[in-house]
Write a protein that holds these residues in place. Structure first.
Motif, PDB file in Angstrom:
ATOM      1  N   TYR A  89       0.815  -1.224   0.000  1.00 16.64           N
ATOM      2  CA  TYR A  89       0.000   0.000   0.000  1.00 16.64           C
ATOM      3  C   TYR A  89       0.843   1.266   0.000  1.00 16.64           C
ATOM      4  N   SER A  90       0.286   2.303  -0.615  1.00 16.58           N
ATOM      5  CA  SER A  90       0.833   3.649  -0.429  1.00 16.58           C
ATOM      6  C   SER A  90      -0.350   4.585  -0.245  1.00 16.58           C
ATOM      7  N   VAL A  91      -0.210   5.531   0.676  1.00 14.63           N
ATOM      8  CA  VAL A  91      -1.271   6.513   0.935  1.00 14.63           C
ATOM      9  C   VAL A  91      -0.650   7.892   0.797  1.00 14.63           C
TER      10      VAL A  91
ATOM     11  N   CYS B 250      -7.674  15.745  -1.575  1.00 12.28           N
ATOM     12  CA  CYS B 250      -8.081  14.403  -1.177  1.00 12.28           C
ATOM     13  C   CYS B 250      -6.861  13.554  -0.855  1.00 12.28           C
ATOM     14  N   CYS B 251      -7.118  12.394  -0.256  1.00 13.83           N
ATOM     15  CA  CYS B 251      -6.077  11.400  -0.008  1.00 13.83           C
ATOM     16  C   CYS B 251      -6.317  10.245  -0.984  1.00 13.83           C
ATOM     17  N   VAL B 252      -5.237   9.591  -1.370  1.00 13.98           N
ATOM     18  CA  VAL B 252      -5.352   8.500  -2.336  1.00 13.98           C
ATOM     19  C   VAL B 252      -4.639   7.258  -1.806  1.00 13.98           C
TER      20      VAL B 252
ATOM     21  N   TYR C 144      -7.780   0.731  -5.233  1.00 11.95           N
ATOM     22  CA  TYR C 144      -7.502   2.154  -5.444  1.00 11.95           C
ATOM     23  C   TYR C 144      -8.672   2.927  -4.860  1.00 11.95           C
ATOM     24  N   LYS C 145      -8.375   3.963  -4.080  1.00 14.24           N
ATOM     25  CA  LYS C 145      -9.463   4.711  -3.451  1.00 14.24           C
ATOM     26  C   LYS C 145      -9.031   6.152  -3.228  1.00 14.24           C
ATOM     27  N   LYS C 146      -9.925   7.078  -3.599  1.00 14.30           N
ATOM     28  CA  LYS C 146      -9.737   8.502  -3.294  1.00 14.30           C
ATOM     29  C   LYS C 146     -10.762   8.885  -2.245  1.00 14.30           C
TER      30      LYS C 146
ATOM     31  N   ASP D   3      -2.185  18.180   4.975  1.00 20.38           N
ATOM     32  CA  ASP D   3      -0.769  18.116   5.348  1.00 20.38           C
ATOM     33  C   ASP D   3      -0.304  16.664   5.254  1.00 20.38           C
ATOM     34  N   ALA D   4       0.595  16.393   4.306  1.00 21.78           N
ATOM     35  CA  ALA D   4       1.072  15.012   4.108  1.00 21.78           C
ATOM     36  C   ALA D   4       1.736  14.466   5.370  1.00 21.78           C
ATOM     37  N   ALA D   5       2.352  15.343   6.167  1.00 20.03           N
ATOM     38  CA  ALA D   5       3.051  14.892   7.381  1.00 20.03           C
ATOM     39  C   ALA D   5       2.076  14.382   8.442  1.00 20.03           C
ATOM     40  N   ALA D   6       0.801  14.752   8.331  1.00 26.16           N
ATOM     41  CA  ALA D   6      -0.195  14.326   9.331  1.00 26.16           C
ATOM     42  C   ALA D   6      -0.745  12.938   9.024  1.00 26.16           C
ATOM     43  N   LEU D   7      -0.383  12.413   7.833  1.00 31.86           N
ATOM     44  CA  LEU D   7      -0.970  11.162   7.346  1.00 31.86           C
ATOM     45  C   LEU D   7      -0.058   9.968   7.623  1.00 31.86           C
TER      46      LEU D   7
END
Length: 203
Positions: free
Chosen positions: A116-118, A126-128, A137-139, A153-157
């Motif tokens: 997986y990659s998020v 959105c997040c993918v 695959y999900k958005k 914020d990508a750092a929060a994910l």
């Protein structure tokens, strides 16, 4: 005239409260006719579910759309349920927050974590979720950030995988945490009816 903030919209909405089964249930009616129903754990203040409903094109009441909590399973007729028996193994996407983060769980994903990659798509807000084996695959968006006009914020994910479930966590920004605290204070002011008391009391 400035667009009212989300907290101001919540304050202005007609609200009804009911305490039942250890939960505080709040129903909001907004000026535009939209409805929102939330359930909170009375002891922790944790949001358990949030659903939305709006009028359909004919002016009738639409179906509830689940934003947080267990997805409502569509009621299938006997014939349909026989035809769609394999659906129990399909991935089930749901949101289940904690006090400090937004959290999503996708059940029935048996692949190992490294598949997986998020990621965050800032322009599309959105997040993918992607998989290297192209099996899923999900958005998905984070409506809370949209309502508060906050950037992603990508750092929060972050994410983890256990028991065939992919768990995605997004740390709530301080603005959201502050707004949620403020909202809890507001909700405690509403006179709540206990189940069995008859009609709910409206603010």
């Amino acid at each position: 005239m400035a667009v009212p903030s989300w907290l101001e919209r919540l304050r202005a909405a007609g609200k009804t409260a009911l305490v039942q089964d250890g939960k505080r249930k709040i129903h909001y009616l907004f000026e535009d006719g939209k409805e929102m129903a939330e359930e909170y754990d009375i002891k922790t203040g944790q949001l358990i579910s949030r659903k939305w409903r709006e009028k359909n094109t004919l002016g009738g009441t639409g179906k509830w759309q689940v934003e947080v909590g267990e997805p409502t399973s569509p009621l299938l007729g006997a014939l349909e349920s026989e035809l769609i028996t394999e659906s129990s193994s399909n991935p089930i996407f749901m949101r289940k927050d904690t006090l400090s983060s937004f959290q999503w769980r996708i059940r029935n994903l048996p692949y190992p974590k490294e598949v997986y990659s998020v990621s965050v798509e800032e322009e599309q807000r959105c997040c993918v979720i992607r998989t290297t084996n192209k099996k899923y695959y999900k958005k998905f968006s984070i409506p809370d950030l949209d309502r508060h006009h906050l950037p992603l914020d990508a750092a929060a994910l972050s994410f983890t995988h256990a028991n065939n479930t992919l768990i995605i966590t997004y740390q709530k920004p301080k603005e959201i945490l502050a707004a949620e605290q403020q909202l809890q204070k507001e909700l405690k002011k509403i006179k709540a009816a206990n189940s069995g008391d008859g009609d709910c009391k409206t603010q």
